[in-house]
Structures are given as C-alpha cells and as structure tokens.
Design an enzyme around this catalytic site. Structure first.
Site, PDB file in Angstrom:
ATOM      1  N   HIS A  33       0.855  -1.188   0.000  1.00 45.52           N
ATOM      2  CA  HIS A  33       0.000   0.000   0.000  1.00 45.52           C
ATOM      3  C   HIS A  33       0.893   1.240   0.000  1.00 45.52           C
ATOM      4  O   HIS A  33       1.941   1.260   0.608  1.00 45.52           O
ATOM      5  CB  HIS A  33      -0.872   0.013   1.274  1.00 45.52           C
ATOM      6  CG  HIS A  33      -2.052   0.912   1.158  1.00 45.52           C
ATOM      7  ND1 HIS A  33      -1.973   2.258   1.400  1.00 45.52           N
ATOM      8  CD2 HIS A  33      -3.328   0.660   0.786  1.00 45.52           C
ATOM      9  CE1 HIS A  33      -3.168   2.807   1.201  1.00 45.52           C
ATOM     10  NE2 HIS A  33      -4.001   1.862   0.828  1.00 45.52           N
ATOM     11  N   ASP A  72      -7.876  -5.378  -0.137  1.00 46.68           N
ATOM     12  CA  ASP A  72      -8.340  -6.262  -1.220  1.00 46.68           C
ATOM     13  C   ASP A  72      -7.971  -7.722  -1.018  1.00 46.68           C
ATOM     14  O   ASP A  72      -8.434  -8.578  -1.774  1.00 46.68           O
ATOM     15  CB  ASP A  72      -7.744  -5.770  -2.551  1.00 46.68           C
ATOM     16  CG  ASP A  72      -8.302  -4.408  -2.921  1.00 46.68           C
ATOM     17  OD1 ASP A  72      -7.498  -3.510  -3.252  1.00 46.68           O
ATOM     18  OD2 ASP A  72      -9.527  -4.237  -2.843  1.00 46.68           O
TER      19      ASP A  72
END
Ligand code: SDX
Length: 392
Positions: free
Chosen positions: A271, A328
């Site tokens: 991320h 996700d």
C-alpha cells in the site's frame, strides 16, 4: 532543463488537498471517518449511517436517518430508456465499464444534477446518485447473467435492497440470511472512504472543473477499475485460484513475487500509505472466518491466502518493504462466499466507495477550490530549430 526544476510550494491545487473527512496513519494503521474509528463504525453502524456521516459530517439522528432513507427511496427509479443503453453492451462487457458508462448516461436523464449552486440542488444530486447507483450496479450483474432486471423494493433497507436487485429470482419470493446482509454492510462500510487515493483524487480533480457530480463519479469508477487499485480484489481471487490450480504451492508464487524479472506481484499486498497492517484487512480477515463459518462454506483459497500472509510476514523481501495485506486481500473471499461473481468484486468496491467519493466531491465544491492543475518538472528537450523534411 528549460522548465520548472522544483515544484513551487505556493502553487495551489497541485493535486494534494486539505480535507476533514478521513484520517489515515499509515505507520500506526489507523483509519477514521470524520474522527470515528473504522473498528467502531464497522461493528456498530450500518452503511447508510456511515454514508450520512461521511457526506454531512455527523452521525445522523434517527429522524435525519429516516428522512435520508426516504429521500433516497423516492429517487430509486431509473428511466426506462437507460435500459436501451444497457442493452447495447455485449454480455462480455466488464461490469465496471458498464457502470462507468451508465453513471455518465444518468446525466442525460437528470440534467438538473449538473448545476449544484444551491445546497438543495447539491442534496438532490447526491440523493439521486445514492438511489440510482445500486440499481445500475445490480443491472450490470444481471445483464452479465442474462437475467431479467430487478427494480428493488422500497420496503427493504439500502443494503438488503441492493442484494435483492442482485440476487432475486423470477417467480420466487426473495429471502436472504441476515448474516449475508450484515457481512455486505460491513464490507461496504470498510470501503466507504480512504482519503486521497487514486479514484478519489480523480473524482476531486474532475469535479474541480465543475463537470458535475455524476461525471466526476463516472471518472472515479474508471480509475478504481485498474488492477493496482480497486481491481486488485478481482486479481487477488484470480491469483489464489491460479495457485490452487497449480497445487497450492505458495512458495513458488512468493518467489515469483520477489523476482525482479517476473512481472507477477502478490495482489492484495502492499500500500502507498499503510506501512503497517491495513486496519480494514484485519477486520475483513476476521469477518471471512465468521461468514464462511455461518454459511457453512469451506473455501480452500482462504487457507491459501492465510498461508501466503504467514509466509510474507516472515519473508525479509516483504518485511523490508513493509508489504502487508491490504483491503483487497481477503474481501474477495467473502464476496465469493456471498455468491457474487468475481467480475463484480470491483463493482462492490465502487458501491462502498460511493459515499466517500460524494463526500470528497462535496467538500471540494463547498470549499470553492480552484480547478485542479498539477504541475510538472520538465525533463524534455531544450529549444530546438525546426528542420524541414528534406533535411532530416
Ligand atoms: C487499494 O491508495 C489507497 O488508499 C488505495 C486503497 C483505497 O482504499 O482506495 O487502499 C485501495 O488500491 C489497495 C491496493 C490494491 N493494489 C494491490 O494490491 C496491487 C498489488 N500492490 C502493488 O501493486 C503496490 O503495493 C501498490 C500499487 C499497492 C503500491 O505501490 P507503491 O506504493 O507505488 O509501491 P511500489 O510499486 O513502489 O513498490 C515498492 C517496492 C517495489 O520493490 P523495489 O523496487 O523496492 O525492489 O515493493 C514492491 C515493488 O516491486 N512491491 C511488491 C508489491 N507491492 C510492492 N512486490 C510484490 N508484490 C506486491 N504486491
């Protein structure tokens, strides 16, 4: 270099912005919507309450929530001619492309949604979109499955109505386990906003030209579609399935992910902001265990996902780069358990992110921010004299 060599710190609206909506601390793994911890909201609120909180800045009173729900239900019809646009798509069309196009097409049937100079006009545009977006998303799924379209029911809550529009069967009474709605509600809350991510920044910059809410959201849907962004939830399940088909050899795929010459990435990992665990991933992982247990589903890819996570957390390549599971990584396992087709996973992300996009667009418009105009550092050629064709 002939151009800017450093960005002028005083230059306005270079794409970064001030915002009062969502707070992230990437090092500590903290996520708050309007000051409320995501852990509390995911456990104690429902999606419509969180949508109200993000858009209007406060948790709604019972009266405010009821009026919000009533106003949305009053706008849940979609013009019959929109079906002609839907019919124009081939069955093979990706639902994200259908949703982005249909959201933009809504403008033609709601021309008043573009000018939002008054509070009332802005509220009406917001309510229209919150009402019609789930219909379009469900229609995209039914189109793919060649099923008759479902118009929903005003007697159901926002999330249950979405589920009905997606899953109702012709000539059968609709019913659903409460655990399914609870899981869906929680997933939508966890996806509802995430400060200035790629798709939200897209919504803000398109909105800054005063293109209107629906056009801005249509652009945000397209940005979210990418596999490096919201499209990752579909890519994660496809990756886990490939590993399962390949005998479940997670070590082989970990090696591929670390191989600079191999374009393969461990989808659902890493991320730009979180350099610690994504707090949403923690909640979703726990929810995946709960939902599969409640529904009595054994899904081998959940075990593969947990195996990959365990290996990555002990692998210097991932630890050194602070690569942890993101939102996700586990979400697709729940979507699959709920019977949602994999090509609809990113549409589910968009359904969750809609109130966040709306809140960020509203903030940008109400702060009367100037048109977005990111600057560049020019690294191209200096001035050159033109050469005619016969001299080149
Ligand atoms: C979302 O911004 C948001 O908030 C987004 C989001 C939201 O709610 O809106 O949180 C939702 O988009 C989550 C991210 C979903 N995407 C994926 O899961 C795709 C896989 N992840 C990567 O593509 C990547 O981690 C990104 C895109 C998420 C972040 O990319 P960065 O910050 O640009 O990191 P990078 O590409 O510069 O990578 C840094 C290093 C590189 O290695 P080195 O060059 O240092 O040797 O880490 C490596 C990368 O090769 N790396 C990975 C990896 N992610 C980064 N290596 C293997 N697998 C991965 N997943």
């Amino acid at each position: 270099t002939g151009g800017l060599t450093t960005l002028d710190p005083g230059y306005k609206n270079t794409g970064s912005c001030e915002s009062a909506i969502t707070f992230l601390d990437g090092e500590k793994g903290i996520l708050r919507y309007r000051g409320y911890a995501i852990e509390d909201l995911a456990e104690k609120a429902d999606f419509l309450e969180v949508a109200y909180l993000l858009i209007f800045g406060e948790l709604p009173t019972p009266e405010q929530l009821e009026k919000f729900d009533t106003d949305i239900k009053a706008e849940s019809h979609v013009d019959e001619d929109m079906k002609k646009i839907l019919d124009g798509f081939p069955k093979s069309a990706h639902p994200m492309g259908v949703l982005s196009s249909m959201t933009s097409a809504l403008i033609a049937f709601n021309p008043g949604s573009v000018n939002v100079d008054s509070e009332e006009e802005m509220y009406n545009a917001i309510v229209k979109l919150l009402a019609k977006f789930p219909v379009l998303a469900a229609w995209a799924m039914r189109k793919k499955k060649s099923q008759p379209l479902d118009y929903g029911s005003k007697s159901l809550g926002y999330v249950e109505n979405l589920h009905k529009m997606m899953f109702s069967k012709a000539n059968e009474d609709y019913s659903v386990q409460k655990e399914v709605i609870q899981a869906l509600d929680k997933l939508l809350i966890l996806h509802a906003d995430h400060e200035q991510n790629c798709s939200t920044s897209t919504v803000r910059i398109v909105g800054s030209s005063h293109a209107g809410l629906f056009a801005s959201i249509s652009a945000g849907i397209s940005a979210l579609w990418g596999p490096l962004h919201g499209g990752a939830n579909q890519a994660v399940i496809e990756m886990l399935e490939a590993i399962k088909e390949d005998g479940g050899d997670t070590k082989k795929y970990m090696a591929k992910a670390k191989d600079k010459n191999d374009p393969f990435r461990l989808m659902g990992f890493g991320h730009r902001v979180y350099k610690n665990f994504d707090p949403r991933a923690k909640i979703i992982k726990k929810s995946a265990d709960e939902v599969l247990g409640q529904l009595g589903i054994e899904d081998p890819v959940l075990d593969i996902a947990k195996g990959l996570e365990k290996e990555a957390l002990n692998d210097p390549y991932f630890v050194d780069r602070k690569l942890y599971p993101n939102v996700d990584f586990y979400s697709g396992i729940i979507y699959r358990a709920l019977g949602i087709p994999v090509e609809m996973f990113t549409v589910m992300f968009a359904l969750g992110r809609l109130p966040g996009w709306i809140a960020q667009w509203k903030e940008m418009r109400q702060r009367k921010e100037p048109i977005g105009r990111p600057r560049q550092v020019y690294i191209g050629e200096n001035h050159r004299e033109f050469k005619s064709l016969n001299k080149r």
